[in-house]
Write a protein that holds these residues in place. Structure first.
Motif, PDB file in Angstrom:
ATOM      1  N   SER A 716       0.857  -1.198   0.000  1.00  0.00           N
ATOM      2  CA  SER A 716       0.000   0.000   0.000  1.00  0.00           C
ATOM      3  C   SER A 716       0.884   1.235   0.000  1.00  0.00           C
ATOM      4  O   SER A 716       1.030   1.919   1.020  1.00  0.00           O
ATOM      5  N   GLY A 718       2.420   4.851  -0.213  1.00  0.00           N
ATOM      6  CA  GLY A 718       1.843   6.143   0.127  1.00  0.00           C
ATOM      7  C   GLY A 718       2.938   7.100   0.521  1.00  0.00           C
ATOM      8  O   GLY A 718       4.109   6.905   0.213  1.00  0.00           O
ATOM      9  N   GLY A 741      -8.553   9.130   1.927  1.00  0.00           N
ATOM     10  CA  GLY A 741      -7.193   8.736   1.585  1.00  0.00           C
ATOM     11  C   GLY A 741      -6.128   9.542   2.289  1.00  0.00           C
ATOM     12  O   GLY A 741      -4.941   9.398   2.009  1.00  0.00           O
ATOM     13  N   ALA A 758      -2.511   7.988   0.768  1.00  0.00           N
ATOM     14  CA  ALA A 758      -2.138   7.489  -0.542  1.00  0.00           C
ATOM     15  C   ALA A 758      -1.348   8.559  -1.285  1.00  0.00           C
ATOM     16  O   ALA A 758      -1.512   9.765  -1.046  1.00  0.00           O
ATOM     17  N   GLU A 760      -1.436   9.874  -4.248  1.00  0.00           N
ATOM     18  CA  GLU A 760      -2.167  10.923  -4.958  1.00  0.00           C
ATOM     19  C   GLU A 760      -2.817  11.889  -3.976  1.00  0.00           C
ATOM     20  O   GLU A 760      -2.855  13.111  -4.199  1.00  0.00           O
ATOM     21  N   ALA A 789      -3.436   2.843   6.831  1.00  0.00           N
ATOM     22  CA  ALA A 789      -2.796   2.281   5.650  1.00  0.00           C
ATOM     23  C   ALA A 789      -1.783   1.201   6.008  1.00  0.00           C
ATOM     24  O   ALA A 789      -1.461   0.355   5.167  1.00  0.00           O
TER      25      ALA A 789
END
Length: 984
Positions: A716, A718, A741, A758, A760, A789
């Motif tokens: 995941s 990030g 997120g 995340a 983005e 996360a």
């Protein structure tokens, strides 16, 4: 009938102990000074001093110019205050005695005093030998020049000069040279370098010198070792002596040609273009290891194997032959009983000539690569002291061995300077060797001791290679004292009034003794209970004097105003104390080289890294390999090293070891906390510091946590974003809750939060804050830590914690999760520590709670200064002290001393400074008697009229009118009168 060939059994390891050292080398008259110059990367090459020869007389940049040299630089001995009467020499014989003989007495005395602890009566002088590497002495050249009268006379006659005038001119030429006297013959013989030492100190073993050109000192070492192995001597003084840097030597090297046209010596560099000459005298007192241990000698290192060879047929007599050098290497390791794959430092011959460096690296790579290696990438540091002191010729091998012996003893990989690009043969990932360009802690697990090797090769195909081992004494055995090489020293003063403190500072500024002696004395005498306290840090005595005077003036002018100038000056009056907390830094603070200065200078710190090398062997981790990697060449390579360390699975164990090393030193000094806390990963260290689990367990927890978080990051990916603004403004920008997120991962200070999420989502938030002119910083992390996360790492880490033995905290530990103290029950500690991985870090609240509980001193332990800054941002102008133990870009030993100074001065905390001096020789309690007479002697001989006597590099003096050629030659002053005038 011919006998069949036999293969002799190789002898066992030498096990010869180095028990004493003496050295006069460029830039220093002591071994400790040499080591300080070495580790400091000091370049000691300079223009030829006028005491040797005049550049305007002999220099020509054209290598083909007859009777001229295209080189005008080298490394030269600074003048030594020589007392001839102390060595039983009539002063009027000094001009008839070569400088090499005179200065060798000084180096020999150093080594013998070192070997005996100053009690020369401990030696059985009947069984002490002297075997040294030397070559021709300069006085031989000078005296031979005086004998050229028939040549001068013929030339003058051929030029039409009359007989009487020609004779007078020849007399004037001869008067430029020291006249022959009874002492001249022994004074120009190279073997008398050893003989004079034996005579002066009453040594009755063999005395002789060996000439193997630039391999002379290791050739002498070979003979010395043989005397010990055969039982004919119990102690041998050996090494090399070479002060011959007259114009004849420069011409020899120029017409070969071997000197650098660019005027520099860059061994093992792709830019190397030749060597530069140097001079020096280095001596070792050697004993069989068993005898040294029996008699309680202090041991620096142990020689294990010595190989020698000749190049044999083929090529020019002075051209190096790799196969011949390989043979010497293989013989050395055969005798030592171990392979080169266990050697982590090679001090090469490293002349800096293209042919020499290419031949040497070829031989080394052939031998080392054939033996395999340990781990990925290069494992053995390669260097040459010639980059700093030039090529000392007959003393070159001894200078290299001194560097290697001290490296083993100090547990330091010393630098080779001036290498911007390594030799092409060393620039590949497949090479087992790398050029070490910076001082680095020599970290070593317990599998075997540290091992180093030294090569020396001479004209005529003489090859020598010696390998040595760190001395690891058993209980009750003695290691030699360590050399002191701190970049700055800490001076401490206390007094009952500001005026008294200022007066003490002014008195100390006038002290005339080495800075390290002053530092040691002031630290031992310091009383933190005195109401007014001053700390000054400086790198030189002159710098210290200036800062002491400036501090005194400031204290008198404004006694009520504290001085807080980190790593320079600190001053404070009466302190109200307060509880002390240790704060441990978290991931993101790590950097390549962190803690190096501390590990280089405090054995207890380096032992932590050594222990981690053992622990890492169980887990496939080697923290020192990512924190202290081989030097990188180029910005891309340096960034790659930072990226490797930043990887979570590497960063967390490395930070654990860094913190443990600092804790070890603080504990040594008696600095302990009332409570502990950490930021994110640092909380694991805080629990260890409170006694919840031991150091090995901490390392295993750090490794497991880092591995699990790295795995979560891979699944995941990030990022994290530090945002500098108050919470209210952040809410107005992002809304009452972070968007999908994105999570609040940390509240570090009233004006700083960290968001995680995340990739983005982090980029989007970064753009939104930038549009509002809010400063943000993208953190170097691979995942959104302290957020849902990374929940996938929490469960297996909880399971690992369940298998970990824990105690209740011995002091308060403050939690990131609750901003309160950890519970006292081990089960509850496990539960809260497990929750910490995904919960937001409430650091600002935590600091406020600690302050409310009476904490006023926050000592940041680990890497960097981030937590100290956050504490000050959280507490503002409220009285407190926040001090880091580490600052990137500043020597770690210096920063630790500054932290100690802050505790001693601002917090009035008592500290056991003596613990930092226990490995160094004590300050002498008595001064050596004042010499009856003293003559400054350097490499050039005494009493010569050429070159004209003048201060080096001061330029030519005003020309005196020459007497007419018809006059009688001027009366030459007696040597004794010359000496007496000099002494005045």
């Amino acid at each position: 009938m011919p006998m069949p060939p036999t293969t002799p059994c190789p002898p066992g390891p030498l096990d010869v102990a180095v028990v004493g050292i003496g050295a006069l080398l460029p830039g220093s008259h002591t071994v400790e000074g040499f080591w300080r110059n070495l580790v400091g990367g000091r370049d000691l090459l300079r223009d030829v001093p006028s005491s040797h020869w005049l550049i305007e007389d002999y220099y020509d940049p054209d290598p083909a110019a007859p009777d001229r040299t295209y080189a005008k630089r080298g490394a030269f001995l600074d003048p030594v205050d020589f007392d001839p009467l102390a060595y039983g020499l009539p002063p009027n014989t000094l001009p008839a005695t070569d400088t090499t003989q005179l200065l060798s007495l000084v180096a020999a005395e150093q080594a013998l005093i070192d070997a005996t602890g100053g009690d020369l009566a401990r030696m059985d002088r009947e069984r002490v030998g002297v075997i040294l590497g030397t070559s021709s002495l300069e006085l031989l050249f000078d005296m031979a020049c005086r004998l050229q009268r028939p040549v001068w006379l013929k030339a003058l006659r051929d030029g039409g000069i009359g007989e009487e005038q020609a004779g007078l001119l020849c007399e004037r030429i001869a008067a430029q040279y020291v006249p022959w006297q009874e002492a001249t013959f022994p004074g120009l013989l190279s073997n008398v370098v050893a003989g004079r030492i034996a005579n002066r100190f009453g040594l009755q073993g063999p005395n002789c010198t060996v000439d193997a050109a630039c391999a002379g000192s290791l050739a002498a070492l070979s003979s010395a070792v043989a005397e010990l192995q055969l039982g004919r001597c119990d102690t041998v003084l050996t090494g090399g002596a070479d002060t011959l840097n007259g114009i004849a030597m420069y011409l020899c090297f120029s017409k070969t040609p071997a000197l650098s046209p660019s005027g520099d010596c860059r061994p093992f560099s792709a830019d190397a273009d030749g060597t530069m000459l140097g001079e020096g005298i280095v001596m070792f007192a050697l004993r069989r290891l068993a005898d040294a241990e029996r008699d309680g000698n202090r041991v620096y290192a142990v020689l294990k194997g010595l190989g020698s060879s000749s190049d044999g047929a083929g090529g020019a007599i002075y051209a190096p032959v790799p196969s011949g050098q390989e043979l010497a290497l293989r013989r050395a390791y055969e005798q030592a009983g171990y392979g080169p794959s266990t050697v982590e430092l090679v001090e090469g011959h490293g002349t800096g000539t293209k042919a020499g460096d290419t031949a040497e690296t070829t031989a080394l790579l052939n031998v080392f690569a054939a033996d395999g290696g340990v781990g990925d990438g290069p494992w053995c540091a390669l260097g040459s002291v010639k980059s700093q002191i030039g090529h000392t010729k007959s003393a070159a091998g001894a200078a290299g061995l001194l560097k290697a012996v001290l490296a083993l003893h100090q547990r330091v990989l010393p630098p080779t300077i001036k290498v911007d690009r390594p030799h092409l043969s060393l620039a590949t990932a497949a090479s087992p060797l790398y050029v070490n360009t910076e001082p680095r802690p020599w970290v070593r697990d317990s599998v075997h001791p540290r091992r180093a090797s030294v090569s020396s090769f001479g004209f005529g195909g003489s090859n020598f290679h010696v390998t040595a081992e760190e001395y690891r004494p058993a209980a009750g055995r003695t290691r030699a004292p360590r050399a002191r090489d701190a970049e700055a020293e800490l001076l401490l003063l206390g007094a009952d009034s500001p005026d008294g403190l200022a007066a003490a500072a002014r008195r100390l500024a006038e002290a005339e003794r080495p800075l390290s002696d002053t530092a040691r004395a002031t630290q031992q005498d310091f009383d933190a209970a005195r109401p007014y306290r001053l700390a000054v840090m400086a790198g030189t005595a002159e710098e210290a004097a200036g800062r002491l005077r400036a501090a005194a003036a400031r204290i008198v002018r404004d006694p009520g105003l504290p001085i807080t100038d980190p790593c320079r000056t600190r001053y404070a009056g009466p302190s109200h104390g307060g509880r002390i907390a240790f704060l441990f830094s978290g991931q993101g603070s790590q950097y390549v080289g962190m803690g190096a200065g501390l590990a280089l200078r405090v054995p207890e710190a380096q032992e932590v890294w050594d222990g981690a090398a053992d622990w890492g062997g169980e887990l496939g981790l080697a923290p020192h390999r990512v924190v202290f990697p081989p030097p990188a060449f180029g910005e891309t390579a340096r960034r790659a090293q930072e990226d490797v360390l930043a990887a979570t699975e590497n960063a967390q164990p490395a930070l654990a070891v860094q913190s443990l090393a600092q804790l070890a030193v603080l504990g040594l000094l008696g600095v302990t906390p009332h409570c502990t806390a950490g930021h994110s990963f640092g909380e694991l260290v805080a629990l260890h510091a409170a006694g919840v689990y031991d150091a090995r367990t901490l390392f295993r927890l750090a490794a497991r946590r880092g591995e699990l978080m790295a795995r979560a990051a891979a699944g995941s990916p990030g990022g994290m974003l530090a945002v500098t603004c108050a919470g209210e403004r952040m809410g107005r920008i992002l809304g009452s809750t972070p968007p999908d997120g994105l999570w609040l991962a940390a509240h570090n200070a009233p004006d700083q939060v960290v968001l995680a999420g995340a990739a983005e989502a982090v980029r989007r938030a970064e753009r939104e804050f930038a549009a509002q002119s809010v400063v943000t910083t993208r953190l170097r992390t691979s995942a959104a830590f302290h957020s849902p996360a990374v929940a996938g790492a929490a469960e297996p880490f909880d399971a690992f914690l369940d298998l970990t033995s824990m105690n209740g905290p011995a002091c308060d530990v403050w939690s990131n999760v609750t901003a309160r103290r950890y519970p006292s029950e081990p089960a509850a500690v496990r539960e809260l520590l497990g929750a910490q991985m995904t919960a937001p870090v409430r650091f600002a609240d935590q600091i406020q709670a600690m302050y409310d509980d009476g904490v006023r001193v926050f000592l940041e332990v680990g890497a960097g200064t981030a937590l100290s800054g956050l504490v000050t941002r959280a507490l503002g102008s409220r009285p407190h002290l926040a001090v880091p133990c580490d600052r990137p870009g500043t020597d770690a030993f210096t920063v630790l001393h500054d932290a100690l100074a802050a505790l001693a001065v601002h917090a009035a905390r008592p500290i056991d400074f003596a613990a930092l001096w226990k490995y160094h020789a004590p300050v002498p309690t008595t001064q050596r008697r004042k010499p009856r007479m003293s003559l400054p002697i350097s490499g050039s001989n005494v009493g010569r009229l050429y070159p004209p006597a003048r201060a080096a590099d001061a330029g030519p003096p005003a020309a005196a009118p020459a007497p007419p050629v018809t006059a009688a030659p001027p009366a030459r002053p007696s040597a004794l009168a010359h000496q007496e005038r000099t002494a005045e």
